[in-house]
Design a protein around this motif. Structure first.
Motif, PDB file in Angstrom:
ATOM      1  N   ALA A  47      -1.982  -4.146  -4.741  1.00  0.00           N
ATOM      2  CA  ALA A  47      -0.573  -4.528  -4.590  1.00  0.00           C
ATOM      3  C   ALA A  47      -0.453  -5.731  -3.654  1.00  0.00           C
ATOM      4  O   ALA A  47       0.290  -6.685  -3.935  1.00  0.00           O
ATOM      5  N   LEU A  85       4.462   3.393  -4.054  1.00  0.00           N
ATOM      6  CA  LEU A  85       3.386   2.825  -4.876  1.00  0.00           C
ATOM      7  C   LEU A  85       2.213   3.806  -4.974  1.00  0.00           C
ATOM      8  O   LEU A  85       1.611   3.970  -6.034  1.00  0.00           O
ATOM      9  N   TRP A 118       1.070   5.717 -12.338  1.00  0.00           N
ATOM     10  CA  TRP A 118       0.583   4.506 -13.010  1.00  0.00           C
ATOM     11  C   TRP A 118      -0.014   4.717 -14.408  1.00  0.00           C
ATOM     12  O   TRP A 118      -1.191   4.462 -14.629  1.00  0.00           O
ATOM     13  N   LEU A 121       0.898  -2.148 -12.438  1.00  0.00           N
ATOM     14  CA  LEU A 121       1.066  -2.468 -11.011  1.00  0.00           C
ATOM     15  C   LEU A 121       1.320  -3.972 -10.837  1.00  0.00           C
ATOM     16  O   LEU A 121       2.170  -4.385 -10.047  1.00  0.00           O
ATOM     17  N   ARG A 122       0.599  -4.783 -11.618  1.00  0.00           N
ATOM     18  CA  ARG A 122       0.754  -6.241 -11.544  1.00  0.00           C
ATOM     19  C   ARG A 122       2.195  -6.633 -11.930  1.00  0.00           C
ATOM     20  O   ARG A 122       2.858  -7.390 -11.226  1.00  0.00           O
ATOM     21  N   MET A 170       4.670  -5.653  -9.235  1.00  0.00           N
ATOM     22  CA  MET A 170       4.689  -6.531  -8.058  1.00  0.00           C
ATOM     23  C   MET A 170       5.336  -7.879  -8.384  1.00  0.00           C
ATOM     24  O   MET A 170       6.010  -8.464  -7.554  1.00  0.00           O
TER      25      MET A 170
END
Length: 496
Positions: free
Chosen positions: A367, A393, A398, A405-406, A409
């Protein structure tokens, strides 16, 4: 105890030997592998020992060496009375040598020419027993030896592969880490470090690698890292996703075609195989290949040559193949949808990337890495992630792994207008009602306002800045959107 590479095979054998020692009342049990190339006999598994072995025997040397040379078992009723019992590997105490019996049996397999080939030796140590009892135990161990011969032959191959694999200096390891993090493969967890070591072992060779793992775990990044760390790094890295094309198109993509090979084939075209000549070819979702394409791929791997569609002549290709799949190919084989012979060809060196929820210690470093990347890209000065946001997070499961996650962010950076990423910058999926309320202690009106901003920005992103389209998607009038955009000082042009 064991040394070297860990895998299900080794663990299974270890459990079996442990259970045998418990059941039969042995103090110790060990398995030594014979490496015909170096003519050495090395302890690969040893149970009940406190020390690691510090010596490897050669054929004819000591009891173990004799068992390998003669290919027949040896019983030592009392260790200290046998001059051939050298005690070099495990350094037993004088008391132990004076109180234990030892049995060593060969593990053999029959080759196709029906010759016996020695793979290793299985040894058991126990408190003193009389000869008839030792002979019974010896017969039992020989049967066990026959039973584990297949696993032992795999271990023998693994031992010789380990020797052929290069050893790395610290500098090389750091360069590799650098190259991995440039590929956005952040390895802080134990499991990712293990994967990195596997990559370093296999990258310099030509071995075919099969990367397994759920969607979004970074299989393509890993393939790229393997290419970057190989002698082929300056040659092409060519990718093909086998799931994205129908069967007939897939074949022409892979192998190319000659003019007139099918309707619409006006010129000739090189396939990915030819484009990857001297480099690496990455085949994603390999399980989706048609039966025809599987047969051709197998031939290309075995013979090192391909044939364009509609062409007669074969072209030699020198290509390193890395495959990836998110589905269990073993099930595809059982269903008859995947060739077993191709499976063994591509499964030479399997690497499994676990899902993100199983390596939570990687979530925060990833992250933070994405935070830096997107802050640079969107020219924002965001310094950190707030503690409550970090908790969210880390708690989230996930399902989309690193890819999700990408994206999460990127969205947080886009929405953030301060120096800290907070929970309300994260997508609603990550937020439970309680966490949002307790986390920021925001009054109701402000919480609603934040949520409104999120929805509008999401809609504008999707509509590429088109406010009319965003209003349609949100099922509100253009007038309301226009008002809210001004109120929250959102700039739609940023999303075009």
């Amino acid at each position: 105890m064991h040394h070297g590479w860990q895998g299900p095979l080794r663990e299974g054998l270890e459990k079996l030997l442990q259970a045998t020692a418990d059941e039969m009342g042995y103090r110790r049990i060990s398995l030594a592998i014979f490496d015909p190339k170096t003519q050495s006999i090395e302890f690969s598994l040893y149970i009940g020992f406190t020390k690691t072995p510090k010596y490897s025997y050669t054929p004819g040397q000591g009891i173990i060496g004799q068992v390998v040379k003669e290919q027949s078992p040896i019983i030592v009723p009392l260790m200290k009375d046998d001059p051939n019992f050298l005690n070099l590997a495990f350094d037993r105490t004088p008391e132990e040598l004076a109180s234990m019996s030892f049995i060593s049996v060969p593990i053999k397999r029959h080759s196709q020419e029906n010759e016996t080939e020695i793979l290793g030796v299985l040894n058991a140590e126990m408190d003193l027993r009389d000869l008839p009892e030792l002979e019974t135990n010896c017969r039992f161990l020989q049967v066990l030896g026959m039973f584990i011969a297949r696993q032992t032959s795999f271990l023998q191959e693994e031992v010789s592969r380990q020797k052929e694999l290069p050893q790395f200096t610290t500098a090389e390891i750091n360069t590799a880490r650098q190259s991995m993090s440039e590929s956005q493969l952040i390895s802080t967890s134990k499991v990712m470090n293990m994967i990195m070591n596997q990559v370093m072992q296999v990258a310099p060779s030509r071995a075919t690698v099969l990367i397994r793992g759920e969607s979004g775990t970074g299989k393509e990044l890993l393939a790229e890292a393997i290419h970057r760390m190989s002698p082929r790094k300056d040659k092409p890295f060519i990718k093909l996703n086998c799931a994205s094309l129908p069967g007939e198109l897939l074949e022409s993509e892979l192998f190319g075609y000659e003019r007139g090979a099918f309707t619409g084939a006006v010129g000739q075209k090189k396939g990915r195989f030819e484009l990857a000549h001297l480099g690496t070819l990455f085949l994603d979702e390999i399980g989706e290949l048609s039966a025809e394409a599987q047969a051709k791929l197998l031939r290309a791997i075995q013979a090192g040559e391909i044939q364009r569609l509609g062409g007669e002549k074969t072209t030699r290709v020198n290509v390193r193949i890395v495959c990836a799949t998110h589905q269990p190919l073993e099930n595809r084989i059982e269903e008859g949808a995947f060739r077993e012979d191709l499976y063994y060809r591509i499964n030479v060196f399997p690497i499994f990337i676990p899902p993100l929820r199983e390596r939570r210690e990687d979530i925060l470093p990833l992250a933070e890495h994405f935070l830096q990347t997107f802050s640079r890209e969107y020219e924002k000065n965001i310094k950190r992630i707030s503690t409550p946001a970090i908790d969210l997070l880390i708690q989230y499961h996930w399902p989309g792994n690193v890819r999700e996650l990408r994206n999460c962010m990127e969205r947080a950076v886009l929405m953030c207008s301060e120096e800290v990423i907070r929970t309300y910058h994260l997508p609603p999926t990550l937020q439970t009602a309680e966490s949002t309320a307790t986390d920021t202690e925001l009054p109701f009106v402000e919480t609603v306002a934040r949520f409104e901003q999120e929805l509008i920005i999401d809609a504008l992103k999707k509509a590429r800045g088109n406010m009319l389209q965003a209003a349609r998607d949100l099922k509100v009038s253009y007038r309301i959107i226009n008002y809210k955009v001004k109120k929250y000082r959102i700039n739609p042009k940023r999303y075009t």
